[in-house]
Every structure is written in structure tokens, then in C-alpha cells.
Design an enzyme around this catalytic site. Structure first.
Site, mmCIF file in Angstrom:
data_model
loop_
_atom_site.group_PDB
_atom_site.id
_atom_site.type_symbol
_atom_site.label_atom_id
_atom_site.label_comp_id
_atom_site.label_asym_id
_atom_site.label_seq_id
_atom_site.Cartn_x
_atom_site.Cartn_y
_atom_site.Cartn_z
ATOM 1 N N LYS A 13 0.830 -1.223 0.000
ATOM 2 C CA LYS A 13 0.000 0.000 0.000
ATOM 3 C C LYS A 13 0.859 1.266 0.000
ATOM 4 O O LYS A 13 0.616 2.186 -0.783
ATOM 5 C CB LYS A 13 -0.932 0.022 1.232
ATOM 6 C CG LYS A 13 -1.821 -1.198 1.355
ATOM 7 C CD LYS A 13 -2.714 -1.129 2.572
ATOM 8 C CE LYS A 13 -1.980 -1.138 3.898
ATOM 9 N NZ LYS A 13 -1.249 -2.397 4.190
ATOM 10 N N ARG A 94 -9.366 1.128 9.314
ATOM 11 C CA ARG A 94 -8.918 -0.231 9.612
ATOM 12 C C ARG A 94 -9.951 -0.982 10.435
ATOM 13 O O ARG A 94 -9.722 -2.143 10.775
ATOM 14 C CB ARG A 94 -7.639 -0.134 10.436
ATOM 15 C CG ARG A 94 -6.414 -0.636 9.729
ATOM 16 C CD ARG A 94 -5.286 -0.430 10.693
ATOM 17 N NE ARG A 94 -4.122 -1.157 10.363
ATOM 18 C CZ ARG A 94 -3.116 -0.660 9.661
ATOM 19 N NH1 ARG A 94 -3.174 0.537 9.148
ATOM 20 N NH2 ARG A 94 -2.041 -1.390 9.487
ATOM 21 N N ARG A 128 11.745 -6.118 4.224
ATOM 22 C CA ARG A 128 11.553 -4.658 4.120
ATOM 23 C C ARG A 128 12.585 -3.900 4.952
ATOM 24 O O ARG A 128 12.897 -4.259 6.075
ATOM 25 C CB ARG A 128 10.161 -4.256 4.598
ATOM 26 C CG ARG A 128 10.001 -2.731 4.623
ATOM 27 C CD ARG A 128 8.596 -2.282 4.735
ATOM 28 N NE ARG A 128 7.933 -2.756 5.931
ATOM 29 C CZ ARG A 128 6.635 -2.551 6.181
ATOM 30 N NH1 ARG A 128 5.901 -1.896 5.296
ATOM 31 N NH2 ARG A 128 6.095 -3.003 7.279
ATOM 32 N N ARG A 161 11.807 -1.922 10.602
ATOM 33 C CA ARG A 161 10.746 -1.493 11.527
ATOM 34 C C ARG A 161 10.586 -2.481 12.679
ATOM 35 O O ARG A 161 10.654 -3.685 12.467
ATOM 36 C CB ARG A 161 9.412 -1.375 10.767
ATOM 37 C CG ARG A 161 9.198 -0.022 10.150
ATOM 38 C CD ARG A 161 8.013 0.051 9.231
ATOM 39 N NE ARG A 161 6.764 -0.510 9.714
ATOM 40 C CZ ARG A 161 5.598 -0.400 9.071
ATOM 41 N NH1 ARG A 161 5.549 0.287 7.936
ATOM 42 N NH2 ARG A 161 4.499 -0.947 9.550
ATOM 43 N N ARG A 172 -0.098 -8.801 13.468
ATOM 44 C CA ARG A 172 -0.732 -7.836 12.544
ATOM 45 C C ARG A 172 -1.640 -8.553 11.548
ATOM 46 O O ARG A 172 -2.710 -8.037 11.205
ATOM 47 C CB ARG A 172 0.346 -7.025 11.817
ATOM 48 C CG ARG A 172 0.994 -5.990 12.732
ATOM 49 C CD ARG A 172 2.346 -5.550 12.218
ATOM 50 N NE ARG A 172 2.283 -4.856 10.960
ATOM 51 C CZ ARG A 172 3.327 -4.737 10.135
ATOM 52 N NH1 ARG A 172 4.485 -5.298 10.426
ATOM 53 N NH2 ARG A 172 3.195 -4.071 9.010
HETATM 54 P P1 AP5 Z 1 4.879 -1.660 1.739
HETATM 55 O O1 AP5 Z 1 4.537 -0.753 0.617
HETATM 56 O O2 AP5 Z 1 5.684 -1.119 2.878
HETATM 57 O O3 AP5 Z 1 3.560 -2.400 2.279
HETATM 58 P P2 AP5 Z 1 2.344 -1.828 3.122
HETATM 59 O O4 AP5 Z 1 1.120 -2.500 2.587
HETATM 60 O O5 AP5 Z 1 2.358 -0.334 3.129
HETATM 61 O O6 AP5 Z 1 2.709 -2.449 4.523
HETATM 62 P P3 AP5 Z 1 2.698 -1.843 5.990
HETATM 63 O O7 AP5 Z 1 3.363 -2.900 6.846
HETATM 64 O O8 AP5 Z 1 3.294 -0.473 6.071
HETATM 65 O O9 AP5 Z 1 1.196 -1.787 6.274
HETATM 66 P P4 AP5 Z 1 0.530 -1.856 7.610
HETATM 67 O O10 AP5 Z 1 -0.853 -1.563 7.168
HETATM 68 O O11 AP5 Z 1 0.707 -3.081 8.407
HETATM 69 O O12 AP5 Z 1 1.329 -0.777 8.484
HETATM 70 P P5 AP5 Z 1 1.006 0.737 8.828
HETATM 71 O O13 AP5 Z 1 2.253 1.512 8.720
HETATM 72 O O14 AP5 Z 1 -0.214 1.213 8.105
HETATM 73 O O15 AP5 Z 1 5.638 -2.924 1.100
HETATM 74 C C1 AP5 Z 1 6.202 -3.950 1.929
HETATM 75 C C2 AP5 Z 1 7.537 -4.412 1.342
HETATM 76 O O16 AP5 Z 1 7.322 -5.051 0.088
HETATM 77 C C3 AP5 Z 1 8.527 -3.263 1.049
HETATM 78 O O17 AP5 Z 1 9.817 -3.725 1.340
HETATM 79 C C4 AP5 Z 1 8.374 -3.003 -0.473
HETATM 80 O O18 AP5 Z 1 9.576 -2.537 -1.032
HETATM 81 C C5 AP5 Z 1 7.991 -4.389 -0.979
HETATM 82 N N1 AP5 Z 1 7.028 -4.356 -2.087
HETATM 83 C C6 AP5 Z 1 5.922 -3.586 -2.173
HETATM 84 N N2 AP5 Z 1 5.236 -3.869 -3.302
HETATM 85 C C7 AP5 Z 1 5.938 -4.864 -3.924
HETATM 86 C C8 AP5 Z 1 5.745 -5.605 -5.132
HETATM 87 N N3 AP5 Z 1 4.680 -5.371 -5.931
HETATM 88 N N4 AP5 Z 1 6.644 -6.553 -5.445
HETATM 89 C C9 AP5 Z 1 7.702 -6.797 -4.636
HETATM 90 N N5 AP5 Z 1 7.965 -6.118 -3.500
HETATM 91 C C10 AP5 Z 1 7.077 -5.175 -3.143
HETATM 92 O O19 AP5 Z 1 0.548 0.610 10.370
HETATM 93 C C11 AP5 Z 1 1.494 0.291 11.385
HETATM 94 C C12 AP5 Z 1 0.785 0.255 12.729
HETATM 95 O O20 AP5 Z 1 0.210 1.565 13.028
HETATM 96 C C13 AP5 Z 1 -0.410 -0.706 12.832
HETATM 97 O O21 AP5 Z 1 0.000 -2.028 13.121
HETATM 98 C C14 AP5 Z 1 -1.210 -0.062 13.995
HETATM 99 O O22 AP5 Z 1 -0.614 -0.343 15.244
HETATM 100 C C15 AP5 Z 1 -1.037 1.441 13.724
HETATM 101 N N6 AP5 Z 1 -2.107 1.960 12.846
HETATM 102 C C16 AP5 Z 1 -1.944 2.455 11.591
HETATM 103 N N7 AP5 Z 1 -3.129 2.835 11.082
HETATM 104 C C17 AP5 Z 1 -4.064 2.573 12.036
HETATM 105 C C18 AP5 Z 1 -5.470 2.722 12.082
HETATM 106 N N8 AP5 Z 1 -6.168 3.204 11.032
HETATM 107 N N9 AP5 Z 1 -6.112 2.344 13.235
HETATM 108 C C19 AP5 Z 1 -5.443 1.855 14.287
HETATM 109 N N10 AP5 Z 1 -4.089 1.677 14.290
HETATM 110 C C20 AP5 Z 1 -3.411 2.023 13.176
#
Ligand code: AP5
Length: 217
Positions: A13, A94, A128, A161, A172
């Protein structure tokens, strides 16, 4: 265009949202900020602000921050001038209560559901690495930084991270299934959902969602 990027942790994402910003701003001639609630929380933790101190243990464990805190933060962010014409929400909503709150203050145009199996999530998150300064995502197999530990874009430190530890990733995924996956049907019945196969490489996934949104490639 007001968009939600939905999908499990590691679906891509954040990586795809960065690309979508450029595509949308060119197509629409207006700012479309990438708003990641996870990135906002991580910046607050790095700054040791009151919000950061409150959410650090929650993020490290892979659980969700409470709905009220998260909704208040997003409502304030979407109220700023640069989000008037559109935005990309990455990681919000979420939960169903977050989605209901969002519908009350900023209804979205489309929800992209990035679909990917668990084994790919584990591979992507296991490899990552993230720039501490600019937030750019790297991957030790698919997109390595040219110099070990150094960001290609800004020279910042590239780190792993805390919530990419295997036990936090499993938590997660469990939280995603229980609390976030129900949003797929929530938006499908409203006719807003577009399913996107997130398994191919980044360029192919970008092409797929650009076409699905009817935007010029
Ligand atoms: P990446 O683009 O980083 O993936 P992502 O889907 O953004 O993954 P996240 O882990 O950041 O999502 P998340 O939703 O768990 O975490 P968030 O920060 O929102 O890609 C991943 C890897 O793959 C990278 O190395 C990239 O280079 C590679 N890649 C990408 N696309 C590729 C492809 N097509 N082919 C090959 N490689 C590829 O949330 C973190 C924490 O914050 C949560 O756990 C929670 O505690 C809190 N939080 C955030 N939002 C909320 C909310 N709305 N409500 C409550 N708590 C929240």
C-alpha cells in the site's frame, strides 16, 4: 479523487501510494497527499510527542491504536487545504467504526483492495527496510539500497521497523483478519471496491490499478 488503499500488512500500500500521488496529481492537476496513519504514528514516536508515547507499545506489538485517537487525527489531516481535491488514505480506515466515521466527514470515491496471500506478506515484510528520514521503502531482494544501510534518495539511515519482527507480523495479520478484512464487504456492498491483484511486481500493479481507475498511464 478520494481513495482508500486497503490490504493486509505488506501488500504494498505505501509503495503504491507514493506512485499514485504522481499519477493523480498529473491527471487531475491538483495535490493528492499520501496520508498514512502508520507513518504519522511512527513520526510521533520518533519525536517522542505525547501521541508517540501513547502509541509506541501498541505499534510495537502489532495491535491497533484506538478508533477515537485515529479518527480525530485523520479528520484534522483531511481538513487541510492540500486534501481538498483528493487524497490517498493508506492504512485508514482499519475498523468498521473508523469507516463509518470517515463516511460522515469525507466520503471516498473508490477503495482499492490489494489482494495478496500470507506467504507473500511474510516475504515482503521479512525483507523490508525503511529510510528513517524520508520513509522510502526498500526490500533486500526486490529493491535493495545501492549502499547497505543508506537511503538512495536522501542519504538517511535505512532500518528494520520494530513491527516487522516475525511475532509482530503474525499479530498484525491476525488483527487484519479480525478487524480490517470486514471492510472489504463493507465497501463492496456500497459499490466502491476495486480488487487489485497485488502479487506481481510494482510496475505491473501500478499499471493494473491505474487502468482500473480509468487514469492515463
Ligand atoms: P509496503 O509498501 O511497505 O507495504 P504496506 O502494505 O504499506 O505495509 P505496511 O506494513 O506499512 O502496512 P501496515 O498496514 O501493516 O502498516 P502501517 O504503517 O499502516 O511494502 C512492503 C515491502 O514489500 C517493502 O519492502 C516493499 O519494497 C515491498 N514491495 C511492495 N510492493 C511490492 C511488489 N509489488 N513486489 C515486490 N515487492 C514489493 O501501520 C502500522 C501500525 O500503526 C499498525 O499495526 C497499527 O498499530 C497502527 N495503525 C496504523 N493505522 C491505524 C489505524 N487506522 N487504526 C489503528 N491503528 C493504526
Amino acid at each position: 479523487m478520494k481513495l482508500i488503499f486497503l490490504g493486509p500488512p505488506g501488500a504494498g500500500k505505501g509503495t503504491l501510494a507514493v506512485r499514485a500521488v504522481g499519477i493523480l496529481e498529473t491527471a487531475r492537476g491538483a495535490p493528492h497527499p499520501h496520508i498514512s496513519t502508520g507513518a504519522i504514528f511512527r513520526a510521533a514516536i520518533a519525536a517522542q510527542s505525547p501521541l508517540g508515547l501513547k502509541v509506541k507499545a501498541i505499534l510495537d506489538s502489532g495491535r491497533l491504536v484506538d478508533d477515537q485517537t485515529t479518527v480525530d487525527l485523520v479528520r484534522e489531516r483531511l481538513g487541510r487545504e492540500d486534501a481538498r481535491e483528493g487524497y490517498i488514505l493508506d492504512g485508514f480506515p482499519r475498523t468498521i467504526p473508523q469507516a463509518e466515521a470517515l463516511a460522515g466527514f469525507s466520503p471516498v470515491d473508490r477503495v482499492l483492495n490489494f489482494d495478496i496471500p500470507d506467504e507473500s506478506v511474510l516475504e515482503r515484510l521479512g525483507g523490508r527496510r525503511v529510510c528513517r528520514a524520508c520513509g522510502h521503502n526498500f526490500h533486500m531482494i526486490f529493491d535493495r539500497p545501492k549502499r547497505e544501510g543508506v537511503c538512495d534518495h536522501c542519504g538517511g539511515e535505512v532500518y528494520t521497523r520494530d513491527d516487522d519482527r516475525p511475532e509482530a507480523v503474525l499479530k498484525r495479520l491476525e488483527v487484519y483478519r479480525a478487524q480490517t478484512a470486514p471492510l472489504i464487504d463493507f465497501y463492496r456492498v456500497k459499490g466502491l471496491l476495486i480488487d487489485v491483484d497485488a502479487r506481481p511486481g510494482v510496475e505491473q500493479v501500478v499499471e493494473n490499478f491505474t487502468k482500473a481507475l480509468g487514469l492515463p498511464g
